[in-house]
Design an enzyme around this catalytic site. Structure first.
Site, mmCIF file in Angstrom:
data_model
loop_
_atom_site.group_PDB
_atom_site.id
_atom_site.type_symbol
_atom_site.label_atom_id
_atom_site.label_comp_id
_atom_site.label_asym_id
_atom_site.label_seq_id
_atom_site.Cartn_x
_atom_site.Cartn_y
_atom_site.Cartn_z
ATOM 1 N N LYS A 117 0.994 -1.228 0.045
ATOM 2 C CA LYS A 117 0.042 -0.161 0.098
ATOM 3 C C LYS A 117 0.743 1.368 0.019
ATOM 4 O O LYS A 117 0.128 2.189 -0.479
ATOM 5 C CB LYS A 117 -0.945 -0.039 0.998
ATOM 6 C CG LYS A 117 -1.997 -0.820 0.795
ATOM 7 C CD LYS A 117 -3.039 -0.827 2.024
ATOM 8 C CE LYS A 117 -4.239 -1.938 2.011
ATOM 9 N NZ LYS A 117 -4.955 -1.932 3.151
ATOM 10 N N LYS A 202 -8.504 -10.616 -6.251
ATOM 11 C CA LYS A 202 -9.577 -10.739 -5.586
ATOM 12 C C LYS A 202 -10.787 -9.633 -5.557
ATOM 13 O O LYS A 202 -10.186 -8.499 -6.151
ATOM 14 C CB LYS A 202 -9.150 -10.374 -4.198
ATOM 15 C CG LYS A 202 -9.834 -11.186 -2.785
ATOM 16 C CD LYS A 202 -8.919 -11.088 -1.567
ATOM 17 C CE LYS A 202 -9.799 -10.058 -0.570
ATOM 18 N NZ LYS A 202 -9.033 -9.967 0.625
ATOM 19 N N LYS A 205 -13.712 -4.071 -2.476
ATOM 20 C CA LYS A 205 -14.554 -2.823 -2.309
ATOM 21 C C LYS A 205 -13.788 -1.590 -2.648
ATOM 22 O O LYS A 205 -14.438 -0.348 -3.167
ATOM 23 C CB LYS A 205 -15.342 -2.646 -1.078
ATOM 24 C CG LYS A 205 -14.398 -2.693 0.067
ATOM 25 C CD LYS A 205 -15.262 -2.133 1.330
ATOM 26 C CE LYS A 205 -14.890 -2.997 2.627
ATOM 27 N NZ LYS A 205 -13.687 -2.963 2.999
#
Ligand code: AMP
Length: 341
Positions: A117, A202, A205
């Protein structure tokens, strides 16, 4: 009461960083709801974890309520289970600091998710580095006073759970037995739901490309369109092979999750993609429609939702309080803070 449900607690957190999607529902929410009468269940909206990356304050507040309403609409029973917002229970940040003083910089820096990240970002929030330690607090606060904790974890959270165990072990060794070591609860097969338009990644959201993400609140026509356009492969036969044929295998996994049967068995029932996709769309819509109806009612009454969350927060604070007090005392802090305990 806690004792009538044994000493095991199951703790699950949901980050309000976006609208919940089918992977959250099938792999995390539905198993949690199914298990809540057998195991004491704590579910929290991890709003502080959503502060670790750039965020919009108005959206965060709205998503916190939305996620809570979806959990209730999916069947989480706030009488039997404890549903709360992480930031409503100050013990989480209280324990976070004690555990930050137990974990090391090297351990935090080694986390693969931190490196992924942070990679390429101009600025990285310090909380992104330390959030696995907040996660340790989220879990260990409920793993004191003779209670075991199990944590449903996807494969990508395995390293974080190992850190939680390491930190708990170190705290216990240095300051005396305080926390039970949490156990990871692996999802069953077919529990990793992949993106419909890119089945090697994957379903998430936070993916800005939403064509392959079925959101829990998507209307039926949108769900059907996304499923019918799911990427499969040129070989128009139906067989389960997650590595070689991820698209069709993902559709079988979704159907298997909804119907509660093995995806490999379902493969034998289909000879064309078109029929498989139509059945997946029907099955997903049949799960989402009643949930969306209940969601609309719950979400339309924010005062009642806030009351449920406040009651859950008080209950969580009562469960977490003694563990935090014990940890504070063992690490050498005097009791008697103003405004708490
Ligand atoms: P998050 O979306 O990171 O807040 O995750 C909430 C829960 O949903 C965690 O238990 C995740 O492992 C699970 N989850 C999220 N996306 C998926 C997915 N695509 N397939 C299976 N589980 C998922």
């Amino acid at each position: 009461m806690d004792t009538s449900q044994g000493s095991t607690r199951r703790v699950s957190g949901f980050k309000p960083t976006g609208h919940l999607q089918l992977g959250n529902l099938l792999a995390a929410i539905r198993p949690m709801v199914a298990g809540q009468y057998a195991v004491r269940t704590l579910a929290f909206i991890a709003d502080q974890h959503a502060l670790t990356v750039a965020h919009d304050p108005t959206a965060l507040a709205a998503l916190t309520r939305e996620v809570a309403a979806i959990l209730l609409a999916a069947g989480l029973d706030p009488v039997r289970s404890v549903l709360f917002v992480q930031s409503h229970v100050p013990a989480h940040t209280g324990a976070h600091y004690l555990l930050e003083s137990t974990a090391t910089y090297g351990e935090a820096r080694r986390m693969i998710q931190f490196r992924d990240k942070a990679d390429g970002q101009e600025t990285v929030r310090l909380s992104l580095l330390t959030y696995p330690v907040l996660m340790a607090a989220d879990i260990l606060l409920y793993a004191g006073a003779g209670h075991d904790v199990e944590v449903p974890v996807g494969a990508d959270q395995g390293q974080h759970l190992e850190l939680v165990r390491t930190v708990a072990r170190r705290f216990n060794t240095r300051y005396g037995e305080t926390f039970a070591l949490p156990r990871g609860l692996q999802p069953g097969s077919g529990a990793r739901i992949m993106d419909l338009s890119d089945p090697r990644r994957k379903m998430e959201k936070t993916n800005p490309v939403t064509a392959g993400v079925v959101f829990v609140l998507d209307p039926p026509d949108v769900v059907r369109r996304k499923v019918m356009r799911a990427v499969t492969d040129a070989d128009n036969t139906v067989a389960y092979d997650a590595a070689a044929r991820p698209g069709v295998s993902n559709l079988l996994d979704i159907l298997g999750c909804v119907r509660g049967c093995p995806a490999t068995e379902l493969a034998r029932e289909y000879s064309t993609y078109a029929r498989l996709k139509a059945d997946v769309a029907d099955a997903v819509i049949a799960v989402l429609e009643p949930l969306q109806r209940d969601f609309a009612g719950i979400h339309a009454d924010p005062a009642e939702l806030d009351r449920v969350l406040a009651a859950g927060g008080e209950q969580a604070a009562r469960l977490a309080g003694p563990t935090l007090a014990a940890a504070r005392q063992r690490i050498g802090l005097l009791p008697g803070r103003v405004g708490e305990l």
